[in-house]
Structure formats: C-alpha cells, structure tokens
Design a protein around this motif. Structure first.
Motif, PDB file in Angstrom:
ATOM      1  N   ASP A  30      52.901  51.608  14.445  1.00 61.13           N
ATOM      2  CA  ASP A  30      53.390  51.971  15.773  1.00 61.13           C
ATOM      3  C   ASP A  30      53.483  53.490  15.875  1.00 61.13           C
ATOM      4  OD1 ASP A  30      54.544  52.049  18.253  1.00 61.13           O
ATOM      5  OD2 ASP A  30      56.198  50.713  17.765  1.00 61.13           O
ATOM      6  N   PHE A  31      52.771  54.070  16.831  1.00 65.39           N
ATOM      7  CA  PHE A  31      52.747  55.516  17.029  1.00 65.39           C
ATOM      8  C   PHE A  31      53.522  55.917  18.283  1.00 65.39           C
ATOM      9  CE2 PHE A  31      48.956  54.368  14.649  1.00 65.39           C
ATOM     10  CZ  PHE A  31      49.084  55.202  13.551  1.00 65.39           C
ATOM     11  N   SER A  32      54.633  55.251  18.546  1.00 66.07           N
ATOM     12  CA  SER A  32      55.412  55.494  19.766  1.00 66.07           C
ATOM     13  C   SER A  32      56.169  56.809  19.726  1.00 66.07           C
ATOM     14  CB  SER A  32      56.407  54.358  19.993  1.00 66.07           C
ATOM     15  OG  SER A  32      55.742  53.161  20.208  1.00 66.07           O
ATOM     16  N   ARG A  33      56.564  57.283  18.540  1.00 67.73           N
ATOM     17  CA  ARG A  33      57.320  58.530  18.371  1.00 67.73           C
ATOM     18  C   ARG A  33      58.576  58.559  19.227  1.00 67.73           C
ATOM     19  NH1 ARG A  33      52.941  63.370  17.892  1.00 67.73           N
ATOM     20  NH2 ARG A  33      51.705  62.401  16.272  1.00 67.73           N
ATOM     21  N   GLY A  34      59.400  57.568  19.058  1.00 69.83           N
ATOM     22  CA  GLY A  34      60.667  57.540  19.786  1.00 69.83           C
ATOM     23  C   GLY A  34      60.561  57.128  21.237  1.00 69.83           C
ATOM     24  N   ARG A  35      59.417  56.662  21.667  1.00 67.68           N
ATOM     25  CA  ARG A  35      59.232  56.262  23.067  1.00 67.68           C
ATOM     26  C   ARG A  35      59.539  54.791  23.281  1.00 67.68           C
ATOM     27  NH1 ARG A  35      53.431  58.463  23.235  1.00 67.68           N
ATOM     28  NH2 ARG A  35      53.849  60.497  22.392  1.00 67.68           N
ATOM     29  N   ARG A  36      60.479  54.269  22.519  1.00 69.12           N
ATOM     30  CA  ARG A  36      60.856  52.872  22.699  1.00 69.12           C
ATOM     31  C   ARG A  36      62.023  52.787  23.659  1.00 69.12           C
ATOM     32  NH1 ARG A  36      60.731  50.540  16.566  1.00 69.12           N
ATOM     33  NH2 ARG A  36      58.654  51.277  16.096  1.00 69.12           N
ATOM     34  N   LYS A  37      61.951  51.856  24.546  1.00 71.27           N
ATOM     35  CA  LYS A  37      63.018  51.620  25.508  1.00 71.27           C
ATOM     36  C   LYS A  37      63.852  50.452  24.993  1.00 71.27           C
ATOM     37  CE  LYS A  37      63.836  50.384  30.291  1.00 71.27           C
ATOM     38  NZ  LYS A  37      63.223  49.959  31.547  1.00 71.27           N
ATOM     39  N   ILE A  38      65.154  50.666  24.860  1.00 71.74           N
ATOM     40  CA  ILE A  38      66.049  49.631  24.364  1.00 71.74           C
ATOM     41  C   ILE A  38      66.921  49.161  25.524  1.00 71.74           C
ATOM     42  CG2 ILE A  38      67.872  49.069  22.729  1.00 71.74           C
ATOM     43  CD1 ILE A  38      66.810  51.382  20.996  1.00 71.74           C
ATOM     44  N   THR A  39      66.862  47.874  25.804  1.00 74.68           N
ATOM     45  CA  THR A  39      67.669  47.270  26.861  1.00 74.68           C
ATOM     46  C   THR A  39      68.618  46.277  26.209  1.00 74.68           C
ATOM     47  OG1 THR A  39      65.753  47.431  28.326  1.00 74.68           O
ATOM     48  CG2 THR A  39      67.590  46.080  29.072  1.00 74.68           C
ATOM     49  N   ARG A  53      58.027  48.635  23.687  1.00 70.59           N
ATOM     50  CA  ARG A  53      57.228  49.687  23.079  1.00 70.59           C
ATOM     51  C   ARG A  53      56.483  50.463  24.160  1.00 70.59           C
ATOM     52  NH1 ARG A  53      54.931  45.848  18.313  1.00 70.59           N
ATOM     53  NH2 ARG A  53      56.838  45.788  17.110  1.00 70.59           N
ATOM     54  N   LYS A  54      56.479  51.788  24.025  1.00 68.60           N
ATOM     55  CA  LYS A  54      55.870  52.622  25.054  1.00 68.60           C
ATOM     56  C   LYS A  54      54.641  53.385  24.566  1.00 68.60           C
ATOM     57  CE  LYS A  54      58.725  51.715  28.297  1.00 68.60           C
ATOM     58  NZ  LYS A  54      58.277  51.004  29.467  1.00 68.60           N
ATOM     59  N   GLY A  55      54.271  53.261  23.286  1.00 68.04           N
ATOM     60  CA  GLY A  55      53.152  54.031  22.752  1.00 68.04           C
ATOM     61  C   GLY A  55      52.027  53.162  22.247  1.00 68.04           C
ATOM     62  N   PHE A  56      51.112  53.807  21.521  1.00 68.72           N
ATOM     63  CA  PHE A  56      49.936  53.137  20.952  1.00 68.72           C
ATOM     64  C   PHE A  56      50.321  52.485  19.636  1.00 68.72           C
ATOM     65  CE2 PHE A  56      46.309  53.351  18.033  1.00 68.72           C
ATOM     66  CZ  PHE A  56      45.407  52.567  18.728  1.00 68.72           C
ATOM     67  N   ARG A  57      49.760  51.296  19.358  1.00 67.50           N
ATOM     68  CA  ARG A  57      49.989  50.594  18.105  1.00 67.50           C
ATOM     69  C   ARG A  57      48.767  49.743  17.770  1.00 67.50           C
ATOM     70  NH1 ARG A  57      52.484  48.850  22.277  1.00 67.50           N
ATOM     71  NH2 ARG A  57      52.345  46.685  22.905  1.00 67.50           N
TER      72      ARG A  57
END
Length: 146
Positions: A30-39, A53-57
C-alpha cells in the motif's frame, strides 16, 4: 463425451457454469502515505472503524477452491419454437482448483486477475485439440472490485 447437435436443431447459446468457494491470500503493498480515511461508527458498546484507502496499492498471491456446483444450459430452436435444456452434473470438472491472483487498486476500486495452475477438466476428459489429444485448459478470470 462431446456430441455434435443434430442438423434439425438450431443451437443459439451453449454454456458451462461452475461455482467454486475460494480461499485467497494476497499480501498487499500500500503506497497511500497516510492518505487513509478512518471513519468510526459507535452504537451502544460496539465501535467499528472503517479504513478507506486513498492511494495506489498492488498485491500478488494465491488461492485455492472447491467446486460446489456446475450446470450446462443449451438454448436452441426446433421446429420454429425456442427451447432450452438445463442439466446439473459434474461434467468431469476438477473438484479442487488452485492458482495465482494479482490485484491493483486505487482509491475505492481494485482490478484483479486470476490464473488456475491446474486444468479445468479431469485428466483425459476434456475437449480434443487439432491433433486428437486432450487440450490443456486453464481458467483465467479478471474483474473489478468496488
């Protein structure tokens, strides 16, 4: 045995369907680099966290499965009327299957492809190739996951 249809029957559609239940193991990079949204959802004493997840994986792994059912369907016209024939059987399909799976994702969408390492039909029971020998058929599946 694969039998040809009689000339008085006009075949329109023929299909073989096999359903499998699979177990898949695909490690993901996972190459999101902290771009995960937690709900977080809270109801009573229950707390649920959903990670978007908001990035490339991407990932590559394997899978194994067991056949839970199979059937054929043949649609045809005979004497001007449409009809269809359905039959449930094992059709000499392999009960177990295993193979490789690759996944690529971005944001909430993933593309996947699978390749069966074993053959679709039991040994000596599949369709014949041009030389009259049994053809080696391996299933390939691809799709999208939302």
């Amino acid at each position: 045995e694969f039998n040809p249809t009689p000339p008085e029957i006009n075949g329109q559609k023929s299909k073989l369907t096999a359903s499998y239940i699979n177990a898949t193991v695909v490690p993901m990079f996972d190459f999101s680099r902290g771009r995960r949204k937690i709900t977080s959802y809270e109801s009573g004493g229950l707390r649920i966290k959903k990670y978007s997840r908001k990035g490339f994986r991407f990932g590559v792994g394997g899978y194994a499965g067991y056949r839970i059912g199979s059937h054929t369907k043949f649609k045809f016209k005979e004497d001007g009327s449409k009809d269809k024939d359905k039959e449930r059987d094992n059709f000499f399909l392999e009960n177990f299957r295993y193979g490789l799976r690759a996944q690529v994702g971005w944001k909430g969408v993933e593309l996947f492809a699978t390749y069966d390492l074993n053959e679709v039909f039991s040994a000596g029971r599949g369709p014949l190739n041009d030389e009259g020998n049994n053809a080696a058929l391996n299933a390939i599946t691809f799709g999208i996951t939302l």
